[in-house]
Design an enzyme around this catalytic site. Structure first.
Site, mmCIF file in Angstrom:
data_model
loop_
_atom_site.group_PDB
_atom_site.id
_atom_site.type_symbol
_atom_site.label_atom_id
_atom_site.label_comp_id
_atom_site.label_asym_id
_atom_site.label_seq_id
_atom_site.Cartn_x
_atom_site.Cartn_y
_atom_site.Cartn_z
ATOM 1 N N HIS A 1 47.800 47.345 39.730
ATOM 2 C CA HIS A 1 48.615 46.573 38.789
ATOM 3 C C HIS A 1 50.093 46.563 39.171
ATOM 4 C CE1 HIS A 1 45.404 46.737 35.341
ATOM 5 N NE2 HIS A 1 45.003 46.035 36.387
ATOM 6 N N ARG B 1 41.572 41.781 42.794
ATOM 7 C CA ARG B 1 40.845 41.999 41.539
ATOM 8 C C ARG B 1 39.391 41.557 41.639
ATOM 9 N NH1 ARG B 1 41.239 39.076 36.012
ATOM 10 N NH2 ARG B 1 40.649 40.695 34.520
ATOM 11 N N HIS C 1 36.074 43.663 40.375
ATOM 12 C CA HIS C 1 35.116 43.138 39.395
ATOM 13 C C HIS C 1 33.725 42.943 39.997
ATOM 14 C CE1 HIS C 1 37.932 41.633 35.963
ATOM 15 N NE2 HIS C 1 38.331 42.786 36.457
ATOM 16 N N ASN D 1 36.069 38.133 32.964
ATOM 17 C CA ASN D 1 36.232 37.159 34.058
ATOM 18 C C ASN D 1 36.625 35.761 33.601
ATOM 19 O OD1 ASN D 1 35.481 39.102 35.954
ATOM 20 N ND2 ASN D 1 33.293 38.604 35.738
#
Ligand code: HEM
Ligand SMILES: [Ca+2]
Ligand SMILES: [Ca+2]
Length: 296
Positions: free
Chosen positions: A169, A38, A42, A70
Site C-alpha cells: 500500500h 494487487r 487477489h 474485486n
C-alpha cells in the site's frame, strides 16, 4: 515444486518479453503497477496462485471478478492480456497466466523503485474459480488486526508476513467507499489528514463512492517505506492499514520498517516469494490457458 529456471529451455526470453509490456503500461498510466501487483495478491488468496482471478464470467461460468473485493476495483486485466499476447508470440502454449501474474507483479514493483526477487515459476492455470472464496478469503478494509491475521494465517502466512506485504500500500489508490468509515468515524486518525481526505469523499454513502485517494499520500507511485511512516503519523488511509499501528503487537514491526527501507524491501521480496508459493497447480494439473480470460 516451483523453480526460478522453469522456462529456461522452453521460453528463454520470458522475462525480457514480459517486462517491456509492463513498462509501457505503467508509462501510459502510472497507477497500473499498483493494480497489477494487487491482481497477484487477489489471485493467490483464492485457490492459490492459479490464475483463477483472470477468468471472465459468462452465461454458464461464475468467476471471481464480481466478488466484493474485486468488483469495480480489480483492474489491469488488459495488461495481462497484452503480456499473454506477447508471450504467446515468443513461446506459444508454454507459459501459464498464473506465472505471468507472478512475473508482472515483480516487474511492477521493480519499475516503481522496489526490490527485485527471483520469481519462482511452473504454476499451471486453473479450470475453475471461486466467487465465494474471493468473498471469504480476501481481507476487507474494515477488519481489525485479529481478523486480518486470520485471513493471512488461513493462507499459511504469518502476522509478520502480513505487515510486510501490507507495505504494498505504498503504491496505488483506494475508492472512497473503502475508507469512508475510517475517515469519518475512527479516532485513531490524524485530524487534518481526515479532514483533507473527506473533501473528496462525501459522508453520504452512494455519493462519490468511486472517488480515489492515494494509499500513500506522499509517494503513491514510489515503492518506498513511506507507508509505514504514514501509519506512525496516523495517516493510514484504510481502517485495516491503521490497525497495523494501533497500540498492538505489530507496532514494533511498523516502527522498524518506517526507518529501515532496506529491511522492508528485503523482507517484502521474501514475503512475495512466499505468497507466490500458495498452493500452485503443477505437473499435469490444470492447463496452460491460451487466453487468460477463458478456460481452453
Ligand atoms: C492486509 C490486508 C489488505 C487489505 C484489507 C487490503 C485492502 C485494499 C483495499 C480496500 C484497496 C482499495 C480497493 C478499492 O478501493 O478499489 C486496496 C488496494 C491495493 N492493495 Fe490492498 N489490501 C490488503 C493487502 C494487500 C496486499 C498483501 C497487497 C499486495 C502484496 C496489496 C496490494 C494493493 C495495491 C497495490 C492496491 C492499489 C491498487 C490500485 O491502485 O489499483 N494489498 N487494498
Ligand atoms: Ca487463484
Ligand atoms: Ca510510496
Amino acid at each position: 515444486q516451483l523453480s526460478t529456471n522453469y522456462y529456461t529451455s522452453a521460453c528463454p526470453n520470458i522475462f525480457s518479453t514480459v517486462k517491456p509490456v509492463v513498462q509501457s503500461a505503467i508509462l501510459k498510466e502510472k497507477r497500473m503497477g499498483a493494480s497489477v501487483l494487487r491482481l497477484f495478491f487477489h489471485d493467490c488468496f483464492v485457490n492459490g496462485c492459479d490464475g483463477s482471478l483472470l477468468l471472465d464470467d459468462t452465461a454458464n461460468f461464475t468467476g471471481e471478478k464480481n466478488a466484493t473485493p474485486n468488483k469495480n476495483s480489480a483492474r489491469g486485466f488488459n495488461v495481462i492480456d497484452d503480456i499473454k499476447t506477447a508471450v504467446e508470440t515468443a513461446c506459444p502454449g508454454i507459459v501459464s497466466c498464473a506465472d505471468i501474474l507472478a512475473i508482472a507483479a515483480q516487474d511492477s514493483v521493480v519499475i516503481l523503485g522496489g526490490p527485485s526477487w527471483n520469481v519462482k515459476l511452473g504454476r499451471r492455470d486453473a479450470l475453475t474459480a471461486s466467487l465465494s472464496g474471493a468473498n471469504n478469503n480476501i481481507p476487507a478494509p474494515s477488519m481489525n488486526l485479529n481478523d486480518l491475521t486470520s485471513k493471512f494465517s488461513a493462507q499459511g502466512l504469518s502476522t509478520t508476513d502480513m505487515v510486510t506485504l501490507s507495505g504494498a500500500h505504498t503504491i496505488g489508490f483506494a475508492r472512497c467507499t473503502s475508507f469512508r468509515s475510517h475517515i469519518y468515524n475512527d479516532t485513531n486518525i490524524d485530524s487534518s489528514f481526515a479532514q483533507s481526505t473527506q473533501s473528496n469523499c462525501p459522508l453520504t454513502s452512494g455519493s462519490g463512492d468511486d472517488n480515489l485517494a492515494p494509499l500513500d499520500l506522499q509517494t503513491q507511485y514510489i515503492f518506498d517505506c513511506n507507508y509505514y511512516k504514514n501509519l506512525i503519523n496516523k495517516k493510514g488511509l484504510l481502517h485495516s492499514d491503521q490497525e497495523l499501528y494501533n497500540n498492538g503487537s505489530t507496532d514494533s514491526q511498523v516502527q522498524t520498517y518506517s526507518t529501515n527501507p532496506v529491511q522492508f524491501k528485503s523482507d517484502f521480496a521474501a514475503a512475495m516469494i512466499k505468497m507466490g508459493d500458495i498452493s500452485p497447480l503443477t505437473g499435469s494439473q490444470g492447463e496452460i490457458r491460451k487466453n487468460c480470460r477463458v478456460v481452453n
